[in-house]
Motif scaffolding. Structure first.
Motif, PDB file in Angstrom:
ATOM      1  N   SER A 208       0.813  -1.177  -0.121  1.00 55.39           N
ATOM      2  CA  SER A 208       0.042   0.142   0.116  1.00 55.39           C
ATOM      3  C   SER A 208       0.545   1.100   0.085  1.00 55.39           C
ATOM      4  N   TYR A 209       0.360   2.830  -0.225  1.00 60.39           N
ATOM      5  CA  TYR A 209       1.561   3.764   0.033  1.00 60.39           C
ATOM      6  C   TYR A 209       0.491   5.105   0.547  1.00 60.39           C
ATOM      7  N   TRP A 210       1.277   5.896   2.019  1.00 62.82           N
ATOM      8  CA  TRP A 210       0.321   6.026   2.447  1.00 62.82           C
ATOM      9  C   TRP A 210       1.217   7.959   3.032  1.00 62.82           C
ATOM     10  N   ASP A 211       1.057   8.809   2.986  1.00 65.26           N
ATOM     11  CA  ASP A 211       1.799   9.497   3.406  1.00 65.26           C
ATOM     12  C   ASP A 211       0.843  10.296   4.576  1.00 65.26           C
ATOM     13  N   LYS A 213      -0.981  13.050   3.639  1.00 67.64           N
ATOM     14  CA  LYS A 213      -2.107  13.422   3.250  1.00 67.64           C
ATOM     15  C   LYS A 213      -3.268  12.548   2.223  1.00 67.64           C
ATOM     16  N   ILE A 214      -2.262  11.824   1.504  1.00 66.13           N
ATOM     17  CA  ILE A 214      -3.040  10.288   1.463  1.00 66.13           C
ATOM     18  C   ILE A 214      -2.761   8.818   1.345  1.00 66.13           C
ATOM     19  N   GLU A 215      -3.559   7.942   0.956  1.00 68.69           N
ATOM     20  CA  GLU A 215      -3.370   6.232   0.997  1.00 68.69           C
ATOM     21  C   GLU A 215      -4.494   5.917  -0.396  1.00 68.69           C
ATOM     22  N   GLU A 253      -2.098  14.593  -7.003  1.00 72.93           N
ATOM     23  CA  GLU A 253      -1.843  14.871  -4.976  1.00 72.93           C
ATOM     24  C   GLU A 253      -0.247  14.694  -4.777  1.00 72.93           C
ATOM     25  N   ALA A 254      -0.306  13.331  -5.188  1.00 75.07           N
ATOM     26  CA  ALA A 254       1.552  12.410  -4.529  1.00 75.07           C
ATOM     27  C   ALA A 254       2.533  12.904  -5.085  1.00 75.07           C
TER      28      ALA A 254
END
Length: 294
Positions: A208-211, A213-215, A253-254
């Motif tokens: 998965s990806y996350w920061d 602001k977003i996932e 956004e990312a």
């Protein structure tokens, strides 16, 4: 009791072959509860709570002893494991839910990883909206679906279960059943994509990806350098074109330059979305999960 050093796909394949579910919806829902543990034959077509009561709650004392052998039974570990099972798995929120200071939580995580109870996934940092000095939490995942179920629905409610009063467990399960299966569906979807794409362009990494602001449910890199981004939808509604638009906006956004989008859906897709299917958009449904059995 627990399967040792097996990937989630291996655990799922063993579960499927042992219990022979009639469809992959039953397989995923029951695997989210019972996966990673050797049981007698389970009739996966039966309602989940009835199986939980018969196989887990009625046998609580025996199973508790097995779980304590794995975890040492330390209250600190059990508090953290319940926090991981009930939350988003991020370190900060898990420590907060378990009321642990960071240094105590970090040490507990190290020990639980050594015991092969959980694993740590680190965030991606190659290109993102991160600031230079920004810290993003790791995520913590159980290595066995059954242990996640135990620490979400059994361990925190042990007093009632010990006294043969299961009402609190039943209520919590009914409130969270679909949501609970979603993580396993996402994890198995990642395994499926790894298998499907590697036939043509080997996937070198997937998670998965996350920061801040977003996932994203799915983020992968292929041998040829392509980036795959995707989502999983474990709902009873068909996925619409708006989901693809949402993924595209999140990538923008990312600052992720996604070459391929993948959506995995329990109930399929709208006609409009299906017309967009091609080299840059892959749509997968439960019938594709048969590839995990190969």
């Amino acid at each position: 009791m627990l399967s040792k050093d097996q990937t989630l796909q291996e655990q799922f394949k063993i579960f499927y072959n042992e219990h022979k579910p009639k469809n992959f919806e039953d397989a995923i829902e029951k695997f989210a509860i019972f996966g990673g543990v050797g049981w007698g034959e389970i009739d996966t077509s039966k309602e989940s709570y009835g199986l939980i009561k018969k196989l887990i709650l009625d046998d609580y004392s025996y199973i508790r002893n097995d779980v304590n052998d794995i975890t040492t039974g330390a209250p600190l570990y059990h508090s953290l494991l319940s926090a991981i099972a009930m939350g988003d798995g991020k370190t900060h929120s898990s420590y907060k839910r378990a009321k642990l200071e960071k240094d105590v939580g970090d040490r507990a995580v190290e020990e639980l990883v050594e015991r092969n109870i959980i694993r740590v996934e680190k965030p991606k940092k190659e290109f993102t909206s991160w600031a230079e000095n920004e810290t993003i939490d790791n995520k913590l995942y159980f290595t066995s679906p059954f242990l996640r179920f135990w620490f979400a629905f059994v361990s925190p409610l042990f007093k009632g279960i010990r006294d043969k009063n299961y009402e609190e467990v039943k209520k919590r399960w009914q409130n969270r059943e679909t949501e609970f299966s979603n993580l396993i569906f996402t994890q198995l979807s990642n395994e499926l994509i790894k298998k499907e794409f590697s036939k043509k362009d080997e996937i070198l990494e997937i998670s998965s990806y996350w920061d801040k602001k977003i996932e994203l449910d799915i983020y992968a890199k292929t041998k040829s350098g392509k980036i795959i981004v995707g989502s999983t939808k474990y709902t009873n509604a068909k996925v619409k074109k708006s989901e693809l638009t949402r993924l595209q906006e999140l990538c923008k956004e990312a600052k992720i330059d996604a070459g391929i989008f993948v959506i995995v859906s329990k109930k399929g897709f709208s006609s409009e979305l299906k017309t967009l299917k091609g080299e840059n958009l892959k749509l997968l449904t439960l019938k594709n999960f048969k590839a995990l059995m190969e």
